[in-house]
Motif scaffolding. Structure first.
Motif, PDB file in Angstrom:
ATOM      1  N   LEU A   1      44.248  25.810  20.934  1.00  0.00           N
ATOM      2  CA  LEU A   1      43.698  24.454  21.033  1.00  0.00           C
ATOM      3  C   LEU A   1      43.177  24.181  22.441  1.00  0.00           C
ATOM      4  CD1 LEU A   1      46.335  22.415  18.974  1.00  0.00           C
ATOM      5  CD2 LEU A   1      44.004  23.050  18.283  1.00  0.00           C
ATOM      6  N   GLY A   2      43.882  24.716  23.439  1.00  0.00           N
ATOM      7  CA  GLY A   2      43.410  24.555  24.815  1.00  0.00           C
ATOM      8  C   GLY A   2      42.070  25.237  25.038  1.00  0.00           C
ATOM      9  N   ALA A   3      41.890  26.437  24.462  1.00  0.00           N
ATOM     10  CA  ALA A   3      40.615  27.146  24.592  1.00  0.00           C
ATOM     11  C   ALA A   3      39.486  26.346  23.942  1.00  0.00           C
ATOM     12  CB  ALA A   3      40.726  28.530  23.956  1.00  0.00           C
ATOM     13  N   LEU A   4      39.754  25.776  22.761  1.00  0.00           N
ATOM     14  CA  LEU A   4      38.749  24.930  22.114  1.00  0.00           C
ATOM     15  C   LEU A   4      38.461  23.686  22.952  1.00  0.00           C
ATOM     16  CD1 LEU A   4      39.942  25.141  18.385  1.00  0.00           C
ATOM     17  CD2 LEU A   4      37.959  26.270  19.415  1.00  0.00           C
ATOM     18  N   GLY A   5      39.512  23.149  23.557  1.00  0.00           N
ATOM     19  CA  GLY A   5      39.335  21.966  24.395  1.00  0.00           C
ATOM     20  C   GLY A   5      38.472  22.244  25.611  1.00  0.00           C
ATOM     21  N   TRP A   6      38.689  23.401  26.257  1.00  0.00           N
ATOM     22  CA  TRP A   6      37.858  23.758  27.406  1.00  0.00           C
ATOM     23  C   TRP A   6      36.392  23.917  26.999  1.00  0.00           C
ATOM     24  CZ3 TRP A   6      39.560  22.626  31.838  1.00  0.00           C
ATOM     25  CH2 TRP A   6      40.855  22.884  32.258  1.00  0.00           C
ATOM     26  N   THR A   7      36.166  24.516  25.832  1.00  0.00           N
ATOM     27  CA  THR A   7      34.795  24.713  25.359  1.00  0.00           C
ATOM     28  C   THR A   7      34.110  23.372  25.098  1.00  0.00           C
ATOM     29  OG1 THR A   7      35.452  26.820  24.339  1.00  0.00           O
ATOM     30  CG2 THR A   7      33.365  25.837  23.609  1.00  0.00           C
ATOM     31  N   ALA A   8      34.848  22.462  24.442  1.00  0.00           N
ATOM     32  CA  ALA A   8      34.271  21.141  24.174  1.00  0.00           C
ATOM     33  C   ALA A   8      34.036  20.372  25.462  1.00  0.00           C
ATOM     34  CB  ALA A   8      35.198  20.358  23.246  1.00  0.00           C
TER      35      ALA A   8
ATOM     36  N   VAL B   1      45.190  39.116  28.081  1.00  0.00           N
ATOM     37  CA  VAL B   1      46.327  39.917  27.609  1.00  0.00           C
ATOM     38  C   VAL B   1      47.454  39.893  28.634  1.00  0.00           C
ATOM     39  CG1 VAL B   1      47.088  42.251  27.034  1.00  0.00           C
ATOM     40  CG2 VAL B   1      44.919  41.394  26.136  1.00  0.00           C
ATOM     41  N   LEU B   2      47.114  39.998  29.914  1.00  0.00           N
ATOM     42  CA  LEU B   2      48.139  39.946  30.959  1.00  0.00           C
ATOM     43  C   LEU B   2      48.841  38.587  30.985  1.00  0.00           C
ATOM     44  CD1 LEU B   2      46.512  41.830  33.979  1.00  0.00           C
ATOM     45  CD2 LEU B   2      48.720  42.339  32.929  1.00  0.00           C
ATOM     46  N   ILE B   3      48.079  37.517  30.855  1.00  0.00           N
ATOM     47  CA  ILE B   3      48.675  36.179  30.897  1.00  0.00           C
ATOM     48  C   ILE B   3      49.622  35.969  29.720  1.00  0.00           C
ATOM     49  CG2 ILE B   3      48.163  33.711  30.648  1.00  0.00           C
ATOM     50  CD1 ILE B   3      45.647  34.185  32.325  1.00  0.00           C
ATOM     51  N   VAL B   4      49.153  36.285  28.514  1.00  0.00           N
ATOM     52  CA  VAL B   4      49.977  36.061  27.322  1.00  0.00           C
ATOM     53  C   VAL B   4      51.196  36.969  27.323  1.00  0.00           C
ATOM     54  CG1 VAL B   4      50.016  36.188  24.797  1.00  0.00           C
ATOM     55  CG2 VAL B   4      48.027  35.222  25.958  1.00  0.00           C
TER      56      VAL B   4
ATOM     57  N   ALA C   1      64.270  31.069  30.808  1.00  0.00           N
ATOM     58  CA  ALA C   1      63.440  29.866  30.728  1.00  0.00           C
ATOM     59  C   ALA C   1      62.301  29.934  31.734  1.00  0.00           C
ATOM     60  CB  ALA C   1      64.292  28.625  30.972  1.00  0.00           C
ATOM     61  N   VAL C   2      61.128  29.505  31.309  1.00  0.00           N
ATOM     62  CA  VAL C   2      59.975  29.430  32.199  1.00  0.00           C
ATOM     63  C   VAL C   2      59.922  28.028  32.794  1.00  0.00           C
ATOM     64  CG1 VAL C   2      57.466  29.649  32.397  1.00  0.00           C
ATOM     65  CG2 VAL C   2      58.729  31.088  30.775  1.00  0.00           C
ATOM     66  N   PRO C   3      59.966  27.902  34.124  1.00  0.00           N
ATOM     67  CA  PRO C   3      59.876  26.559  34.722  1.00  0.00           C
ATOM     68  C   PRO C   3      58.625  25.831  34.241  1.00  0.00           C
ATOM     69  CG  PRO C   3      60.442  28.191  36.383  1.00  0.00           C
ATOM     70  CD  PRO C   3      60.089  28.955  35.140  1.00  0.00           C
ATOM     71  N   ARG C   4      58.741  24.527  34.085  1.00  0.00           N
ATOM     72  CA  ARG C   4      57.631  23.761  33.526  1.00  0.00           C
ATOM     73  C   ARG C   4      56.380  23.815  34.390  1.00  0.00           C
ATOM     74  NH1 ARG C   4      60.244  18.150  31.039  1.00  0.00           N
ATOM     75  NH2 ARG C   4      61.536  19.169  29.419  1.00  0.00           N
ATOM     76  N   ASP C   5      56.560  23.832  35.711  1.00  0.00           N
ATOM     77  CA  ASP C   5      55.371  23.862  36.569  1.00  0.00           C
ATOM     78  C   ASP C   5      54.611  25.178  36.433  1.00  0.00           C
ATOM     79  OD1 ASP C   5      57.383  25.300  37.755  1.00  0.00           O
ATOM     80  OD2 ASP C   5      57.409  24.166  39.635  1.00  0.00           O
ATOM     81  N   ILE C   6      55.341  26.284  36.256  1.00  0.00           N
ATOM     82  CA  ILE C   6      54.680  27.570  36.042  1.00  0.00           C
ATOM     83  C   ILE C   6      54.116  27.652  34.631  1.00  0.00           C
ATOM     84  CG2 ILE C   6      55.061  30.058  35.879  1.00  0.00           C
ATOM     85  CD1 ILE C   6      56.943  29.896  38.206  1.00  0.00           C
ATOM     86  N   ALA C   7      54.835  27.117  33.649  1.00  0.00           N
ATOM     87  CA  ALA C   7      54.332  27.116  32.275  1.00  0.00           C
ATOM     88  C   ALA C   7      53.026  26.337  32.170  1.00  0.00           C
ATOM     89  CB  ALA C   7      55.383  26.517  31.334  1.00  0.00           C
ATOM     90  N   ALA C   8      52.914  25.246  32.924  1.00  0.00           N
ATOM     91  CA  ALA C   8      51.674  24.466  32.913  1.00  0.00           C
ATOM     92  C   ALA C   8      50.513  25.287  33.456  1.00  0.00           C
ATOM     93  CB  ALA C   8      51.858  23.189  33.725  1.00  0.00           C
ATOM     94  N   ALA C   9      50.754  26.035  34.535  1.00  0.00           N
ATOM     95  CA  ALA C   9      49.706  26.882  35.098  1.00  0.00           C
ATOM     96  C   ALA C   9      49.291  27.960  34.105  1.00  0.00           C
ATOM     97  CB  ALA C   9      50.191  27.521  36.403  1.00  0.00           C
ATOM     98  N   TYR C  10      50.255  28.518  33.402  1.00  0.00           N
ATOM     99  CA  TYR C  10      49.955  29.543  32.404  1.00  0.00           C
ATOM    100  C   TYR C  10      49.130  28.979  31.256  1.00  0.00           C
ATOM    101  CZ  TYR C  10      52.164  33.936  33.698  1.00  0.00           C
ATOM    102  OH  TYR C  10      52.438  35.148  34.289  1.00  0.00           O
ATOM    103  N   LEU C  11      49.460  27.783  30.815  1.00  0.00           N
ATOM    104  CA  LEU C  11      48.705  27.172  29.721  1.00  0.00           C
ATOM    105  C   LEU C  11      47.264  26.922  30.144  1.00  0.00           C
ATOM    106  CD1 LEU C  11      48.454  25.878  26.941  1.00  0.00           C
ATOM    107  CD2 LEU C  11      49.344  23.751  27.929  1.00  0.00           C
ATOM    108  N   LEU C  12      47.066  26.393  31.342  1.00  0.00           N
ATOM    109  CA  LEU C  12      45.719  26.122  31.829  1.00  0.00           C
ATOM    110  C   LEU C  12      44.903  27.409  31.954  1.00  0.00           C
ATOM    111  CD1 LEU C  12      46.480  23.472  34.612  1.00  0.00           C
ATOM    112  CD2 LEU C  12      45.378  23.058  32.407  1.00  0.00           C
ATOM    113  N   GLN C  13      45.493  28.420  32.567  1.00  0.00           N
ATOM    114  CA  GLN C  13      44.765  29.653  32.807  1.00  0.00           C
ATOM    115  C   GLN C  13      44.553  30.449  31.516  1.00  0.00           C
ATOM    116  OE1 GLN C  13      43.460  30.951  35.607  1.00  0.00           O
ATOM    117  NE2 GLN C  13      44.453  29.989  37.354  1.00  0.00           N
ATOM    118  N   GLY C  14      45.586  30.543  30.693  1.00  0.00           N
ATOM    119  CA  GLY C  14      45.457  31.302  29.459  1.00  0.00           C
ATOM    120  C   GLY C  14      44.414  30.715  28.522  1.00  0.00           C
ATOM    121  N   SER C  15      44.442  29.406  28.341  1.00  0.00           N
ATOM    122  CA  SER C  15      43.458  28.767  27.471  1.00  0.00           C
ATOM    123  C   SER C  15      42.059  28.871  28.062  1.00  0.00           C
ATOM    124  CB  SER C  15      43.835  27.300  27.236  1.00  0.00           C
ATOM    125  OG  SER C  15      43.897  26.581  28.470  1.00  0.00           O
TER     126      SER C  15
END
Length: 350
Positions: A65-72, A188-191, A143-157
């Motif tokens: 959904l994040g990838a679609l959001g970036w495209t839109a 692939v590295l991010i995921v 557990a993945v810290p939330r601040d790092i998880a947020a960076a991963y979501l932004l970059q991965g998407s």
């Protein structure tokens, strides 16, 4: 913010190695790991995925959904912001066509690199100054810290979006196939690093790479704006020249000096000291080495560009690179266009 892991290694940060120490120690560790792996194969890989990979379906859905959001968002920003800005500034048609892509990437990479810099220098994470610490206290499914998880979501998407954008939205260039491979490897590295909880080293990798993209897109924007209104803008020309020099330096320093000596040393050598049976050791290091090879591939063009600039052979560089396929067939510039030629040649390189 979750607290950073406590150092389960040396009392102080380990000194950064030399290239020779990197090769010697990493090779020794890799050979020892290969010899010590009695049951390596698909069976071990399947067990490793089942036991150590932690990636829930909702997380994958959020990534998509994040990838679609970036495209839109890019489509909307291009139509409502970037193209009207190019028209208002009266950019040359060729520059106006490319400006939205560079503006979009500049804003994204600037934001993400700034956030990565905050994580590494504005918090308690010691990963930049002590890269081996990325593996201290590592446990499967931690557990993945939330601040790092947020960076991963932004970059991965974003890299999911970038695969589509390279094929259908960006200007096709001579290195677009390599760029597409780069986006796939990065995704692939991010995921996979998130699934196996190697997120600490992932933040360091993103920080060391994004800064070059910030400088690259900023330089390209100034190249486009130096010809706005049909006249030569000296300020944009000077900024573009400085940005070009800064980009060349940062590419070497961040991607070919710090990246191997901080990241590859930690993943190839230090990881086995902290976690002797670390999962998918060869898989992740193979991808990181492939990323290093692509950095070297692009650095060859940067060196060629610098050599042409120093020797004043910009015309030959333009004929050699032909980065934009449409530009390769464009007519020879007239005398009135010659003051802008150097900027257009730089645009072809980047």
């Amino acid at each position: 913010m979750a607290a950073a892991g406590t150092a389960a290694g040396p009392a102080g940060p380990e000194p950064m190695p030399s290239y020779a120490q990197l090769v010697q120690r990493s090779w020794g560790s890799a050979v020892a790991a290969a010899r010590g792996c009695a049951d390596c194969g698909w069976g071990l890989a399947r067990r490793g995925l089942a036991e150590h990979a932690h990636l829930a379906p909702p997380e994958l859905l959020l990534l998509a959904l994040g990838a679609l959001g970036w495209t839109a968002l890019r489509s909307a920003a291009t139509a409502r912001l970037f193209r009207p800005l190019a028209k208002r500034c009266r950019l040359q048609p060729r520059d106006a066509a490319k400006m939205p892509e560079s503006a979009w990437k500049f804003l994204f990479y600037l934001g993400c690199w700034s956030y990565s810099a905050y994580l590494l220098f504005g918090t308690d994470y010691p990963f930049f100054y002590d890269p081996p610490s990325v593996f201290y206290d590592w446990t499967p499914g931690m557990a993945v810290p939330r601040d790092i998880a947020a960076a991963y979501l932004l970059q991965g998407s974003f890299y999911g979006h970038s695969i589509y954008a390279t094929l259908y939205m960006d200007t096709w260039r001579k290195d677009s196939v390599v760029m597409l491979i780069h986006h796939v490897v990065t995704l692939v590295l991010i995921v996979s690093s998130y699934a196996f909880r190697y997120h600490n080293v992932g933040i360091l990798v993103l920080f060391l790479h994004d800064i070059s993209d910030v400088q690259l897109e900023f330089t390209k924007l100034n190249i486009y704006f130096k010809a706005r209104g049909g006249s030569y803008r000296r300020l944009h020309a000077v900024v573009a020249d400085l940005g070009c020099l800064s980009f060349c330096f940062s590419w070497f320093w961040f991607r070919l000096y710090w990246f191997p000596l901080k990241v590859l040393y930690a993943t190839c050598h230090s990881s086995l000291l902290s976690v002797p049976d670390i999962p998918f050791y060869f898989f992740f290091n193979a991808l990181l080495l492939l990323l290093t090879a692509m950095n070297l591939y692009w650095f060859l063009y940067i060196v060629a560009f610098a050599a042409k600039v120093l020797t004043g052979q910009m015309r030959e560089l333009r004929d050699l690179r032909e980065y934009d396929m449409a530009d390769a067939q464009s007519p020879k510039p007239s005398k009135a266009e010659k003051p802008l030629r150097n900027g257009l040649v730089k645009d072809k390189l980047f």
